[in-house]
Design a protein around this motif. Sequence first.
Motif, PDB file in Angstrom:
ATOM      1  N   SER A 182       0.845  -1.195   0.000  1.00 29.34           N
ATOM      2  CA  SER A 182       0.000   0.000   0.000  1.00 29.34           C
ATOM      3  C   SER A 182       0.879   1.244   0.000  1.00 29.34           C
ATOM      4  O   SER A 182       2.100   1.166   0.160  1.00 29.34           O
ATOM      5  CB  SER A 182      -0.884   0.005   1.247  1.00 29.34           C
ATOM      6  OG  SER A 182      -0.069   0.172   2.403  1.00 29.34           O
ATOM      7  N   PHE A 183       0.240   2.397  -0.136  1.00 26.87           N
ATOM      8  CA  PHE A 183       0.986   3.648  -0.074  1.00 26.87           C
ATOM      9  C   PHE A 183       1.659   3.807   1.287  1.00 26.87           C
ATOM     10  O   PHE A 183       2.776   4.303   1.385  1.00 26.87           O
ATOM     11  CB  PHE A 183       0.073   4.849  -0.348  1.00 26.87           C
ATOM     12  CG  PHE A 183      -0.352   4.945  -1.778  1.00 26.87           C
ATOM     13  CD1 PHE A 183       0.578   5.162  -2.781  1.00 26.87           C
ATOM     14  CD2 PHE A 183      -1.676   4.822  -2.128  1.00 26.87           C
ATOM     15  CE1 PHE A 183       0.201   5.262  -4.104  1.00 26.87           C
ATOM     16  CE2 PHE A 183      -2.076   4.919  -3.455  1.00 26.87           C
ATOM     17  CZ  PHE A 183      -1.137   5.133  -4.444  1.00 26.87           C
ATOM     18  N   MET A 224       8.992   2.920   4.111  1.00 27.10           N
ATOM     19  CA  MET A 224      10.293   2.378   3.723  1.00 27.10           C
ATOM     20  C   MET A 224      11.369   3.447   3.885  1.00 27.10           C
ATOM     21  O   MET A 224      11.121   4.634   3.674  1.00 27.10           O
ATOM     22  CB  MET A 224      10.285   1.933   2.258  1.00 27.10           C
ATOM     23  CG  MET A 224       9.533   0.690   1.989  1.00 27.10           C
ATOM     24  SD  MET A 224       9.697   0.251   0.241  1.00 27.10           S
ATOM     25  CE  MET A 224       8.607  -1.136   0.171  1.00 27.10           C
ATOM     26  N   ILE A 225      12.565   2.997   4.255  1.00 23.42           N
ATOM     27  CA  ILE A 225      13.683   3.929   4.266  1.00 23.42           C
ATOM     28  C   ILE A 225      14.150   4.104   2.825  1.00 23.42           C
ATOM     29  O   ILE A 225      13.932   3.218   1.988  1.00 23.42           O
ATOM     30  CB  ILE A 225      14.811   3.439   5.200  1.00 23.42           C
ATOM     31  CG1 ILE A 225      15.195   1.997   4.898  1.00 23.42           C
ATOM     32  CG2 ILE A 225      14.423   3.578   6.648  1.00 23.42           C
ATOM     33  CD1 ILE A 225      16.277   1.441   5.798  1.00 23.42           C
ATOM     34  N   PRO A 226      14.758   5.242   2.509  1.00 26.55           N
ATOM     35  CA  PRO A 226      15.046   5.556   1.102  1.00 26.55           C
ATOM     36  C   PRO A 226      15.787   4.454   0.334  1.00 26.55           C
ATOM     37  O   PRO A 226      15.399   4.124  -0.785  1.00 26.55           O
ATOM     38  CB  PRO A 226      15.871   6.834   1.193  1.00 26.55           C
ATOM     39  CG  PRO A 226      15.383   7.493   2.431  1.00 26.55           C
ATOM     40  CD  PRO A 226      15.107   6.350   3.375  1.00 26.55           C
ATOM     41  N   PHE A 227      16.837   3.880   0.910  1.00 28.87           N
ATOM     42  CA  PHE A 227      17.565   2.870   0.141  1.00 28.87           C
ATOM     43  C   PHE A 227      16.727   1.613  -0.076  1.00 28.87           C
ATOM     44  O   PHE A 227      16.855   0.948  -1.098  1.00 28.87           O
ATOM     45  CB  PHE A 227      18.919   2.529   0.786  1.00 28.87           C
ATOM     46  CG  PHE A 227      18.861   1.468   1.836  1.00 28.87           C
ATOM     47  CD1 PHE A 227      18.969   0.127   1.485  1.00 28.87           C
ATOM     48  CD2 PHE A 227      18.699   1.797   3.177  1.00 28.87           C
ATOM     49  CE1 PHE A 227      18.914  -0.868   2.457  1.00 28.87           C
ATOM     50  CE2 PHE A 227      18.647   0.801   4.142  1.00 28.87           C
ATOM     51  CZ  PHE A 227      18.752  -0.529   3.785  1.00 28.87           C
ATOM     52  N   ASP A 251      14.609   2.256  -3.014  1.00 24.21           N
ATOM     53  CA  ASP A 251      15.435   2.188  -4.218  1.00 24.21           C
ATOM     54  C   ASP A 251      15.707   0.750  -4.633  1.00 24.21           C
ATOM     55  O   ASP A 251      15.720   0.431  -5.824  1.00 24.21           O
ATOM     56  CB  ASP A 251      16.759   2.927  -4.016  1.00 24.21           C
ATOM     57  CG  ASP A 251      16.592   4.432  -3.912  1.00 24.21           C
ATOM     58  OD1 ASP A 251      15.532   4.948  -4.333  1.00 24.21           O
ATOM     59  OD2 ASP A 251      17.525   5.088  -3.405  1.00 24.21           O
ATOM     60  N   VAL A 252      15.907  -0.128  -3.655  1.00 22.53           N
ATOM     61  CA  VAL A 252      16.137  -1.545  -3.958  1.00 22.53           C
ATOM     62  C   VAL A 252      14.898  -2.149  -4.614  1.00 22.53           C
ATOM     63  O   VAL A 252      14.991  -2.817  -5.648  1.00 22.53           O
ATOM     64  CB  VAL A 252      16.520  -2.330  -2.685  1.00 22.53           C
ATOM     65  CG1 VAL A 252      16.470  -3.835  -2.926  1.00 22.53           C
ATOM     66  CG2 VAL A 252      17.901  -1.916  -2.193  1.00 22.53           C
ATOM     67  N   TYR A 253      13.739  -1.914  -4.037  1.00 23.92           N
ATOM     68  CA  TYR A 253      12.498  -2.456  -4.607  1.00 23.92           C
ATOM     69  C   TYR A 253      12.226  -1.879  -5.993  1.00 23.92           C
ATOM     70  O   TYR A 253      11.779  -2.572  -6.897  1.00 23.92           O
ATOM     71  CB  TYR A 253      11.307  -2.207  -3.691  1.00 23.92           C
ATOM     72  CG  TYR A 253      11.241  -3.194  -2.555  1.00 23.92           C
ATOM     73  CD1 TYR A 253      10.927  -4.527  -2.797  1.00 23.92           C
ATOM     74  CD2 TYR A 253      11.509  -2.820  -1.244  1.00 23.92           C
ATOM     75  CE1 TYR A 253      10.884  -5.447  -1.776  1.00 23.92           C
ATOM     76  CE2 TYR A 253      11.467  -3.736  -0.209  1.00 23.92           C
ATOM     77  CZ  TYR A 253      11.151  -5.049  -0.477  1.00 23.92           C
ATOM     78  OH  TYR A 253      11.110  -5.968   0.531  1.00 23.92           O
ATOM     79  N   LYS A 254      12.510  -0.600  -6.160  1.00 24.24           N
ATOM     80  CA  LYS A 254      12.315   0.039  -7.458  1.00 24.24           C
ATOM     81  C   LYS A 254      13.261  -0.583  -8.494  1.00 24.24           C
ATOM     82  O   LYS A 254      12.848  -0.878  -9.616  1.00 24.24           O
ATOM     83  CB  LYS A 254      12.557   1.538  -7.331  1.00 24.24           C
ATOM     84  CG  LYS A 254      12.217   2.326  -8.554  1.00 24.24           C
ATOM     85  CD  LYS A 254      12.312   3.808  -8.208  1.00 24.24           C
ATOM     86  CE  LYS A 254      12.691   4.624  -9.384  1.00 24.24           C
ATOM     87  NZ  LYS A 254      12.884   6.037  -9.052  1.00 24.24           N
TER      88      LYS A 254
END
Length: 70
Positions: A18-19, A25-28, A31-34
């Motif tokens: 969900s949003f 999530m922490i920023p990194f 980024d990993v999921y993205k």
Amino acid sequence: MNYYKTNFAIVHIHKWGSFKDLDEMIPFERDVYKALLVQHLREEAERMKEEADRQRNLQARINSKMQTRR
């Protein structure tokens, strides 16, 4: 704007959480999921291209056999 488009794609199109999950999530981690999502989409596009090529080659072979029988 890209942040919102990415969130929308992850949540609605790819059905990932969900949003609220994304915002927590922490920023990194985000980024990993993205990066994983982008990698998956590229692999899927390549698989679809290979399948389309295989279908095209099969159809060309069938057409060739049909013409030689005439």
